[in-house]
Write an enzyme that holds these catalytic residues in place. Sequence first.
Site, PDB file in Angstrom:
ATOM      1  N   GLU A   1       0.827  -1.207   0.000  1.00 51.70           N
ATOM      2  CA  GLU A   1       0.000   0.000   0.000  1.00 51.70           C
ATOM      3  C   GLU A   1       0.863   1.260   0.000  1.00 51.70           C
ATOM      4  OE1 GLU A   1      -2.224  -3.350   1.954  1.00 51.70           O
ATOM      5  OE2 GLU A   1      -0.223  -2.473   2.171  1.00 51.70           O
TER       6      GLU A   1
ATOM      7  N   MET B   1      15.859  -6.176   1.216  1.00 53.38           N
ATOM      8  CA  MET B   1      14.612  -5.422   1.069  1.00 53.38           C
ATOM      9  C   MET B   1      14.737  -4.450  -0.105  1.00 53.38           C
ATOM     10  SD  MET B   1      12.813  -6.755   3.404  1.00 53.38           S
ATOM     11  CE  MET B   1      11.394  -5.656   3.270  1.00 53.38           C
TER      12      MET B   1
ATOM     13  N   ASN C   1       0.713  -8.597  -4.944  1.00 53.93           N
ATOM     14  CA  ASN C   1       0.521  -7.838  -6.175  1.00 53.93           C
ATOM     15  C   ASN C   1       1.211  -8.483  -7.381  1.00 53.93           C
ATOM     16  OD1 ASN C   1       0.118  -5.850  -8.070  1.00 53.93           O
ATOM     17  ND2 ASN C   1       1.510  -4.375  -7.149  1.00 53.93           N
ATOM     18  N   PRO C   2       0.441  -8.921  -8.399  1.00 51.85           N
ATOM     19  CA  PRO C   2       1.057  -9.511  -9.592  1.00 51.85           C
ATOM     20  C   PRO C   2       1.453  -8.489 -10.655  1.00 51.85           C
ATOM     21  CG  PRO C   2      -1.314  -9.694  -9.760  1.00 51.85           C
ATOM     22  CD  PRO C   2      -1.031  -9.006  -8.427  1.00 51.85           C
ATOM     23  N   LEU C   3       1.199  -7.211 -10.395  1.00 50.37           N
ATOM     24  CA  LEU C   3       1.434  -6.209 -11.433  1.00 50.37           C
ATOM     25  C   LEU C   3       2.909  -5.882 -11.640  1.00 50.37           C
ATOM     26  CD1 LEU C   3      -1.526  -3.722 -10.861  1.00 50.37           C
ATOM     27  CD2 LEU C   3      -1.248  -5.391 -12.698  1.00 50.37           C
TER      28      LEU C   3
END
Length: 422
Positions: free
Chosen positions: A58, A308, A334-336
């Site tokens: 997010e 990271m 998130n697959p984007l």
Amino acid sequence: MNRSLYSIALYLISPLLLVYLAVRAFKSPDYRGRWSERFGLKKLKQTDIFVHSVSMGETLAAVPLIKQLQQLHPQLSITITTTSPTGSAEVKKAFADTVQHCYLPFDLAWCARRFVKQVAPQYSIIMETELWPNLIHYLKKADAKVLLANARLSEKSANSYQKNHKLTQPMLQQLDIIAAQSVQAAERFIALGVAHERVSVCGSLKFDINIDQQRIDSATLLRQQWHAQARPVWVAGSVHPGEFDALITAHKQLLSQYPKALMVMVPRHPEQFDNAAEAIKNAGLVVARRSQQTAVSTETQVVLGDTMGELLTFYGAADQAFVGGSLIVHGGHNPLEPAAMGLPVMMGPNYRDFIEISELLQSAGGLTVVDDADALAANLIALFANSEAYEQASNSAKSVVAQNRGSLAKQLAVVESMMANR
């Protein structure tokens, strides 16, 4: 249950919150400090805009929106909260000391009240579905405008909200506006009692992912350093315990067909890095840990991405991607990001948190749902063996991202409208 009963229930279980923090601190050093923030005890300055961006995903989606607001309104101060160390790290990386940052306190009434009293924002932007009854109550009591941005609401979550309507309906009705990711999400919010004029469909900010040339160049260089230009390379990104063994099994099957294949395994949480390394070694595979700068040779079978902020670079250095949190009951991730890099994407069947995005990719041919290690291996092998099918899946994934861009401008317009109607 109404908000009063909810607040009493939270007070009764509040000792368990300390146990929760202690357990997380035992597993990860990142949870061993800043406990005062979790209970609203940190001294904060009053700011004009409050943004709650939850965790890493997010926060990454919110960063471009916040930076646009900083450019348009440099005179306005901003406070950003998260709930996880990974989200906190992204805030610090993106904004340094240009914003006030802390963890969002637990939704105990006195914690939320103290936090809101100190920050006292004119405008509040809450990302996705991170809605807390006491936080919303005290924001509205302080006369703040509240926007739910990039809002998503699955059918399962909507049903849960409906079952607890005495608590959730008043909270939802206090929101000044909802910028929904999809028509389906918008309809679910309206069905729960939100006035239709308060709901706008703006698409997902996650489609507006920005991959600059520097990132692409870094990925190309990384693959060269791995001596992997001619090797089949795939990334298992944002993976969780419960998925490690399936991924290792799939990679072993791939190695039986492509002995020089390389898997990049990237656990979602830092506290799982050592567990992942142990699982790989116990399987008899040759592993190089990224954090230790271990050299990747032609004999290396797995790179453990135990750092990271490098996942997008890893995707750029690969040919295919599996996105984790989906072979277990978690909701997926998130697959984007891999899709934007032009990678054919695979996910397990549990992707409820990204259902609209995943189904768009799937219907276009850019994403394949795999139920287990065997299906994952079969799909990897099929696409490595068929260049035409690979190119079709790659182009489909990129096209879905390109065709759905533009959410940032729409959501920014909603924020500007909220601020103009103050």
